[in-house]
Design a protein around this motif. Structure first.
Motif, PDB file in Angstrom:
ATOM      1  N   UNK A 173       1.219  -1.412  -0.054  1.00  0.00           N
ATOM      2  CA  UNK A 173      -0.144   0.004   0.004  1.00  0.00           C
ATOM      3  C   UNK A 173       0.465   1.647   0.141  1.00  0.00           C
ATOM      4  N   UNK A 174       1.833   1.161   0.426  1.00  0.00           N
ATOM      5  CA  UNK A 174       3.519   2.455   0.844  1.00  0.00           C
ATOM      6  C   UNK A 174       3.959   2.883  -0.661  1.00  0.00           C
ATOM      7  N   UNK A 175       4.218   1.564  -1.636  1.00  0.00           N
ATOM      8  CA  UNK A 175       4.549   1.774  -2.201  1.00  0.00           C
ATOM      9  C   UNK A 175       4.272   2.165  -3.239  1.00  0.00           C
ATOM     10  N   UNK A 176       2.815   1.793  -3.362  1.00  0.00           N
ATOM     11  CA  UNK A 176       1.457   1.701  -4.303  1.00  0.00           C
ATOM     12  C   UNK A 176       0.683   3.433  -4.348  1.00  0.00           C
ATOM     13  N   UNK A 177       1.008   4.180  -2.812  1.00  0.00           N
ATOM     14  CA  UNK A 177       0.475   4.930  -3.010  1.00  0.00           C
ATOM     15  C   UNK A 177       1.501   6.265  -3.146  1.00  0.00           C
TER      16      UNK A 177
END
Ligand SMILES: Cc1cc2nc3c(=O)[nH]c(=O)nc-3n(C[C@H](O)[C@H](O)[C@H](O)COP(=O)(O)OP(=O)(O)OC[C@H]3O[C@@H](n4cnc5c(N)ncnc54)[C@H](O)[C@@H]3O)c2cc1C
Length: 641
Positions: A474-478
């Motif tokens: 989620x962090x990487x995508x965001x």
């Protein structure tokens, strides 16, 4: 007794909120006689199926669960036997034809939408999550075979729509009849979260047959017949490339055994061991050995990770629903006990702290279900509309319009799936733990089954990608999403601020405020990441900066602070998504406004606290980690010299 009829929130979705129109239309691509004249007829049937699932879960499975938990599965003479009680419950599912429910009619299926399957998953998990895990490797495997065949182009479509045949048809038939099931074999002793380390090999022999050799562990329902196996077919091109390892993986379908006419079973995959686990006893977890096991390649060489993700995205949504099912069981158990047990002159449910626990459990489950249904509908519409777009015979503007919708659904599903897997499984653990606490001393005994829910819940944040892996995704995508579309991010910030200040609806102002907190945390992490990156470039030649800033991002090196705070960020992102979804619902169904208010009451404070942690902590630990890796690197250098 039915786990569907006694649950008003589940009925709300099936009877009023799920967009049956859109789902029904998305299945029209096959261009054949429709099984139902219109969407009303179809949705009535879907409701009946949901009712049947709820009844079977309550009447056939739930009464057997204590015995299933006690008996578990057994390994004797190389074969696994499931608990006899589990076998009886599964006989009832088979007799109701539920293993074929989501398959297309051309393959003898009932064409029930995936969302009904997911809701069924919640109801079965409310009875027993380990039985649900095993159940998911039946019809779900058949469906995955069809999806893989469509993806690789081996499903033949009729001119103008409707499909004729599919590659694994015989296997799918066997699964639909309830005569076989399958498993997904990824994990190895030295490769769980870090799939790039997978070492099981697949090689082609002289006559072109692929053969798999290696060991897989922790394989749920690994005593099944059909195994999707991720194996290495290519060696990494460059050892220092963190993704080269994933690029060398391919997906296979291997048959674990053949039952011979003489009654003997000829095994191609050896079951080495059954894991002895804390809970989840209805589900057999196997260690397997492949010794030149013949297998069929799915897709192309090197596409294994992509095919695995296709299955895993669905599975993660499924596990989200299972977490909700277990949490629902724990909440109901807690509520019943708290009403019955009295201390200091009143039922413990009336003591403020316990009342607060029960209130939070209830709103958490309602918000999670809203998130789960939204994620599942996007997942389903994304898949079905993609098939329609590719094979529905559409041209020009109509096709382009559909392609746009597919992108929208896929983006939404990709955003919501890790949030759901993370939040639902972590909450399942928290709610199971509070249920035990509410039971006091008897919670620690076997009498009420509170400890069983706790034991079963604990594995959920581990399998299908751990909570930490969901947080990293989620962090990487965001953050990479912001880097790719900085203007869209700036627009989002401006819109949230405007709504926060000018909206006439106080609820909308609060939802916008929560979004602002989330956006501010994202902005902080990105700004710090960029600052650290610039600092790391201070000694590098200026000519390398452009490339370093646009292309050379190493997630391990450049996102250190963001990785440290990834779990805090995913909690804010999940709270924000649930607030947004409940607010949208409240516009259509005003009676749900109160739910959104109740959710915000807790989420606002939690998000402010998480924001504070993200923006003020972490530097001390990062400095310590940097020092440790510098000293490890110098030790390595000394050893090399
Ligand atoms: C009951 C059960 C059923 C299962 N069923 C299946 C199945 O059907 N098929 C299958 O292939 N596998 C299955 N698994 C395996 C499961 O998917 C793995 O256990 C899981 O992916 C974690 O891998 P690991 O155990 O190797 O832990 P590791 O990968 O060694 O992780 C250990 C801990 O470190 C954390 N961690 C790892 N890397 C990072 C990082 N970069 N940043 C922060 N934290 C990190 C993890 O989150 C975890 O908390 C099952 C496991 C269990 C227990």
């Amino acid at each position: 007794m039915s786990f569907f009829e006694d649950n008003a929130d589940l009925r709300f979705y099936v009877e009023r909120a799920i967009p049956w129109n859109e789902i029904f239309e998305a299945m029209a691509y096959r261009g054949r006689e429709r099984a139902f004249a219109n969407v009303d007829e179809a949705s009535e049937f879907y409701r009946q199926v949901a009712g049947t699932l709820g009844e079977l879960a309550a009447k056939e499975l739930a009464p057997r669960v204590a015995r299933i938990d006690r008996e578990g599965a057994r390994l004797e003479n190389g074969e696994v036997t499931d608990s006899p009680e589990l076998v009886k419950a599964f006989e009832a599912f088979r007799a109701a034809d539920l293993h074929r429910m989501c398959l297309p009619a051309e393959l003898g299926g009932l064409e029930v939408p995936l969302i009904v399957y997911f809701l069924g998953g919640e109801m079965i998990a409310r009875a027993d999550v380990s039985a649900m895990t095993h159940y998911s490797f039946h019809g779900g495997m058949g469906l995955a075979m069809v999806a893989y065949s469509i993806q690789e182009g081996t499903t033949e479509f009729r001119e103008g729509g409707g499909f004729v045949t599919t590659r694994f048809r015989g296997y799918v038939d066997e699964i639909a009849r309830g005569a076989a099931w399958g498993s997904m074999d990824i994990t190895e002793p030295n490769a769980g979260s870090d799939m790039a380390q997978l070492r099981t090999k697949a090689e082609q022999d002289a006559d072109g047959t692929w053969r798999i050799t290696g060991q897989k562990i922790f394989i749920t329902s690994g005593h099944g017949k059909y195994h999707f196996v991720v194996a290495r077919t290519e060696e990494a091109a460059r050892a220092d490339d963190p993704f080269a390892g994933l690029g060398g993986l391919s997906m296979f379908l291997a048959k674990a055994y053949d039952d011979l006419p003489n009654g003997q079973r000829q095994r191609h995959v050896v079951i080495e061991r059954l894991e002895e686990k804390l809970g989840h006893h209805g589900s057999a977890t196997c260690a397997l050995r492949f010794e030149s096991t013949p297998a069929e390649l799915i897709g192309k060489r090197g596409e294994g990770f992509r095919y695995m993700l296709m299955l895993m995205n669905n599975a993660r949504v499924g596990v989200g629903f299972e977490g909700i099912g277990l949490a629902e069981a724990a909440m109901r158990m807690a509520r019943a006990y708290a009403e019955e047990r009295r201390t200091m002159g009143k039922p413990i449910a009336r003591h403020e702290m316990i009342a607060d626990y029960l209130d939070e459990m209830e709103i958490d489950i309602l918000a999670l279900r809203a998130l789960a249904v939204t994620a599942a509908v996007h997942e389903e519409l994304g898949q079905k509309r993609e098939v329609m777009e590719r094979h529905g015979g559409l041209e020009g503007a109509a096709r382009a319009e559909l392609a746009k919708k597919v992108r929208h659904h896929k983006r939404a599903a990709r955003r919501l799936t890790p949030l759901l897997k993370y939040a639902a499984t972590e909450k399942a653990v928290e709610i199971a733990r509070r249920n035990m606490q509410i039971h006091g001393g008897v919670g620690y005994t076997r009498e009420y089954g509170a400890e069983k829910l706790m034991r079963d819940a604990l594995v959920m944040p581990v399998y299908e990608g751990t909570s930490q892996i969901q947080a990293l995704m989620a962090m990487k995508d965001t953050l990479t999403g912001i880097m790719k579309r900085p203007r869209a991010f700036a627009r989002k910030i401006a819109e949230a601020r405007l709504a926060q200040m000018t909206s006439r609806d106080p609820l909308e102002r609060r939802v916008a405020k929560l979004a602002s907190i989330s956006l501010s945390a994202q902005q902080f992490l990105l700004a710090r990441t960029a600052k650290d990156k610039l600092k790391s470039l201070s000694d590098a030649p200026v000519s390398t900066w452009a490339r370093a800033l646009t292309k050379d991002w190493d997630p391990k090196r450049d996102f250190a602070l963001a990785m440290l705070h990834a779990e805090r960020l995913i909690r804010i992102l999940a709270d924000e998504a649930m607030a947004e979804i409940l607010f949208e619902q409240s516009k259509k169904f005003p009676e749900r406004r109160e739910l959104c208010e109740r959710w915000l009451e807790r989420a606002e404070i939690r998000s402010r606290m998480l924001h504070e942690e993200i923006t003020t902590t972490g530097d001390r630990l990062l400095a310590k980690l940097a020092k440790e890796s510098a000293s490890a690197a110098s030790t390595l250098k000394d050893a090399a010299e």
